[in-house]
Design an enzyme around this catalytic site. Structure first.
Site, PDB file in Angstrom:
ATOM      1  N   HIS A 100       0.889  -1.162   0.000  1.00 57.36           N
ATOM      2  CA  HIS A 100       0.000   0.000   0.000  1.00 57.36           C
ATOM      3  C   HIS A 100       0.927   1.212   0.000  1.00 57.36           C
ATOM      4  O   HIS A 100       2.015   1.172   0.595  1.00 57.36           O
ATOM      5  CB  HIS A 100      -0.835   0.097   1.277  1.00 57.36           C
ATOM      6  CG  HIS A 100      -1.733  -1.074   1.546  1.00 57.36           C
ATOM      7  ND1 HIS A 100      -1.288  -2.214   2.146  1.00 57.36           N
ATOM      8  CD2 HIS A 100      -3.057  -1.245   1.324  1.00 57.36           C
ATOM      9  CE1 HIS A 100      -2.310  -3.064   2.277  1.00 57.36           C
ATOM     10  NE2 HIS A 100      -3.383  -2.511   1.792  1.00 57.36           N
ATOM     11  N   ASP A 103       2.243   1.935   3.388  1.00 53.67           N
ATOM     12  CA  ASP A 103       3.235   1.020   3.976  1.00 53.67           C
ATOM     13  C   ASP A 103       4.639   1.480   3.625  1.00 53.67           C
ATOM     14  O   ASP A 103       5.591   1.279   4.380  1.00 53.67           O
ATOM     15  CB  ASP A 103       3.141  -0.405   3.426  1.00 53.67           C
ATOM     16  CG  ASP A 103       1.760  -0.975   3.401  1.00 53.67           C
ATOM     17  OD1 ASP A 103       0.959  -0.572   4.251  1.00 53.67           O
ATOM     18  OD2 ASP A 103       1.508  -1.824   2.538  1.00 53.67           O
TER      19      ASP A 103
HETATM   20  C1  XLS Z   1      -7.503  -6.668   4.139  1.00 54.15           C
HETATM   21  C2  XLS Z   1      -6.915  -6.930   2.838  1.00 54.15           C
HETATM   22  C3  XLS Z   1      -5.794  -6.005   2.442  1.00 54.15           C
HETATM   23  C4  XLS Z   1      -5.550  -6.107   0.963  1.00 54.15           C
HETATM   24  C5  XLS Z   1      -4.822  -4.973   0.365  1.00 54.15           C
HETATM   25  O1  XLS Z   1      -8.203  -7.477   4.714  1.00 54.15           O
HETATM   26  O2  XLS Z   1      -6.533  -8.271   2.789  1.00 54.15           O
HETATM   27  O3  XLS Z   1      -4.649  -6.268   3.170  1.00 54.15           O
HETATM   28  O4  XLS Z   1      -4.890  -7.287   0.639  1.00 54.15           O
HETATM   29  O5  XLS Z   1      -5.419  -3.757   0.604  1.00 54.15           O
END
Ligand code: XLS
Ligand code: NI
Ligand code: NI
Length: 437
Positions: A100, A103
Site C-alpha cells: 500500500h 506502507d
Molecule cells: C484486508 C486486505 C488487504 C488487501 C490490500 O483485509 O486483505 O490487506 O490485501 O489492501
C-alpha cells in the site's frame, strides 16, 4: 545487502528429511513440475504491511516486535524498511512484493509532503531492485486508515474525500508503473455501509465504478500493461462490504464494463468470512474468466475475523493449487503472503519461519495438485458424472435444440429416472490416498 537479520542465513532447500529450522523442506525453487520450475509456478510475494510494518499490536496491547529498524525520522525509517524488506526477500528467494502507498512511507502533514516522501522511497526501491528480479506483484492505495475515509473512499458521501482517494490512487499507480509492478489491487477498505438509513447505495456503487474507470484509463495512459484486481472481502471493516465475494465483484465489473482489465485477487481468509471455501472462490473466478492472483493466508475456523495467519493447511493449499493449475497457472498474478506471524511469535527468526512454513505449504500443495492431475481419478469422475450431456437428450439440452415441450414429452414417457451416486466419501479418500500414498 543490509544486515537487519544477522542470525538468518540464505534459506536453502534441504528436503523433507532435514530437520533444519531455517530451511525449505518442500519448496525446491528450481525443481521442474509440469514443465515449469516451482518458483515460476508459485510466484511468491512478500506483503509490505504485515511483514515490515505490523508489530503485533492488538486491541488489548501494544506491539511485541519492534520494527523501526533503528530509525526515528519518518523518511529514514521508510528507507531502512525498504532495505530490510530486500534483505528478507533475498534471503527467502522471493521475487515479488505487494504494497500500500502508506506502507512504503508514513503520511506527512500534507498530501504533497507525503508524495515527496514516497518519491524518496521509490528512488531507494529502484536502486535496490537494480540487478535483481525483484519487483512489485501489485501496488495499492490505503484508502481506509486515515480518519477522512470513515464513510468510505470512492463510496464516501463527500466529493472532497472522493478527490483525495483519486489523488492517492493516481500516485500509487505512478509508483507501481515506475517500479515495474505487474498488477494493481483494489481492496474495498471501507467501501460499504453500516446502515441503509443514511446510505445512497446506488450512487455509492456508481462512484466506485467511476474511480475504477478513471484509474484504468489513467494507468493505461502512463504505460501500465498489467492487470487490475478486485480483492473481495465481506464483513470487515464495514458490516456490509460491497465486494462481498467473487461472484458479487464479477457482476459489478461486468455491469460497469471493466471486465477486460480487472481480475480477482482471492484471499483465503476472506473466502471463509464469506461462508465459502478458498477453493470455491478460486473456482468461481476461474470459471468466470476472472482468475488472477491470490492473497495466501488462512483464518481460524473458531474465529470470525480476518486473522491473516500464515497458511499451513496442506489440504487447502492442494485444492487451491488444483484450481491454479486448472486455470493454466498464474500469468501476472502470484501468491502474496497477506499474513502475519502470531503476536507471541515475536522474533525476526519467527517471521522467517512463518514464511518458510507458508512457502513449504504451498509447495506441498502444488506437489499434491500435480499428483492429483496425474492420478486422474477426480477429473475422470467429474467427466463421467456429466457424460449424459455429451449425447442424446443431454446434447439436445446443451445445444439448445430441445424445447421445454420436448422435455415434457420425454418426461411424461420416461416414467422415472435412475439416480447416480455423488460418491463424496470415496473422492475424499482418493485425495487422501494421493496426498499420503
Ligand atoms: C484486508 C486486505 C488487504 C488487501 C490490500 O483485509 O486483505 O490487506 O490485501 O489492501
Ligand atoms: Ni489481502
Ligand atoms: Ni485480508
Amino acid at each position: 545487502m543490509s544486515d537487519f537479520f544477522p542470525s538468518v542465513p540464505k534459506i536453502a532447500y534441504e528436503g523433507a528429511k532435514s530437520k533444519g529450522a531455517l530451511a525449505f523442506h518442500f519448496y525446491n525453487p528450481d525443481e521442474i513440475l509440469l514443465g515449469k520450475t516451482m518458483k515460476e509456478h508459485l510466484r511468491f510475494a512478500m506483503s509490505w504491511w504485515h511483514t515490515l510494518c505490523a508489530e503485533g499490536s492488538d486491541m488489548f496491547g501494544s506491539g511485541t516486535l519492534a520494527k523501526n529498524y533503528g530509525q526515528s525520522d519518518p523518511t529514514a525509517y521508510a528507507v531502512a524498511k525498504a532495505e530490510a524488506g530486500f534483505e528478507l526477500m533475498q534471503k527467502l528467494g522471493i521475487d515479488f512484493y505487494c504494497f500500500h502507498d502508506r506502507d512504503l512511507a508514513p503520511e506527512a502533514e500534507t498530501l504533497a509532503a507525503t508524495n515527496a516522501r514516497l518519491d524518496v522511497v521509490a528512488d531507494k526501491l529502484e536502486a535496490l531492485q537494480k540487478g535483481t528480479d525483484i519487483r512489485p506483484l501489485w501496488g495499492t492505495a490505503n484508502l481506509f486508515s486515515n480518519p477522512r475515509y470513515q464513510n468510505g473512499a470512492a463510496s464516501s458521501c463527500s466529493p472532497e474525500v472522493f478527490a483525495f482517494a483519486a489523488a492517492q490512487v493516481k500516485k500509487a499507480l505512478e509508483l507501481t508503473v515506475r517500479l515495474g509492478g505487474e498488477g494493481y489491487v483494489f481492496w474495498g477498505g471501507r467501501e460499504g455501509y453500516e446502515t441503509l438509513l443514511n446510505t445512497n447505495y446506488g450512487l455509492e456503487q456508481e462512484n466506485i465504478a467511476r474511480l475504477f474507470t478513471m484509474a484504468r484509463d489513467y494507468a493505461r495512459s502512463i504505460g501500465f500493461k498489467g492487470l487490475f484486481y478486485i480483492e473481495p472481502k465481506p464483513r470487515e471493516p464495514m458490516k456490509h462490504q460491497y465486494d462481498y465475494d467473487a461472484a458479487t465483484a464479477i457482476g459489478f465489473l461486468r455491469k460497469y464494463g471493466l471486465q477486460d482489465d480487472f481480475r480477482m485477487n482471492i484471499e483465503a481468509n476472506h473466502a471463509t468470512l464469506a461462508g465459502h471455501t478458498f477453493q470455491h472462490e478460486l473456482r468461481v473466478a476461474r470459471e468466470e474468466g476472472f482468475f488472477g492472483s491470490i492473497d495466501a493466508n488462512i483464518g481460524d475456523p473458531l474465529l470470525g475475523w480476518d486473522t491473516d495467519q500464515f497458511p499451513t493447511n496442506v489440504y487447502d493449499t492442494a485444492l487451491a493449487m488444483w484450481e491454479v493449475l486448472e486455470a493454466g497457472g498464474f500469468k501476472l498474478g502470484g501468491l502474496n503472503f497477506d499474513a502475519k506471524a502470531r503476536r507471541a511469535s515475536n522474533t525476526f527468526e519467527d517471521l522467517f519461519q512463518a514464511y518458510i512454513a507458508g512457502m513449504d505449504s504451498f509447495a506441498l500443495g502444488l506437489r499434491v495438485a500435480v499428483k492429483l492431475r496425474e492420478d486422474g481419478r477426480l477429473a475422470d469422475f467429474v467427466q463421467q458424472r456429466y457424460a449424459g450431456y455429451e449425447s442424446g437428450l443431454g446434447a439436445e439440452i446443451v445445444s439448445g435444440k430441445a424445447t421445454i415441450r420436448d422435455l415434457e414429452t420425454y418426461a411424461l414417457k420416461a416414467g422415472d429416472v435412475a439416480t447416480t451416486s455423488g460418491k463424496q466419501e470415496y473422492l475424499e479418500a482418493v485425495v487422501n490416498s494421493v496426498m499420503f500414498g
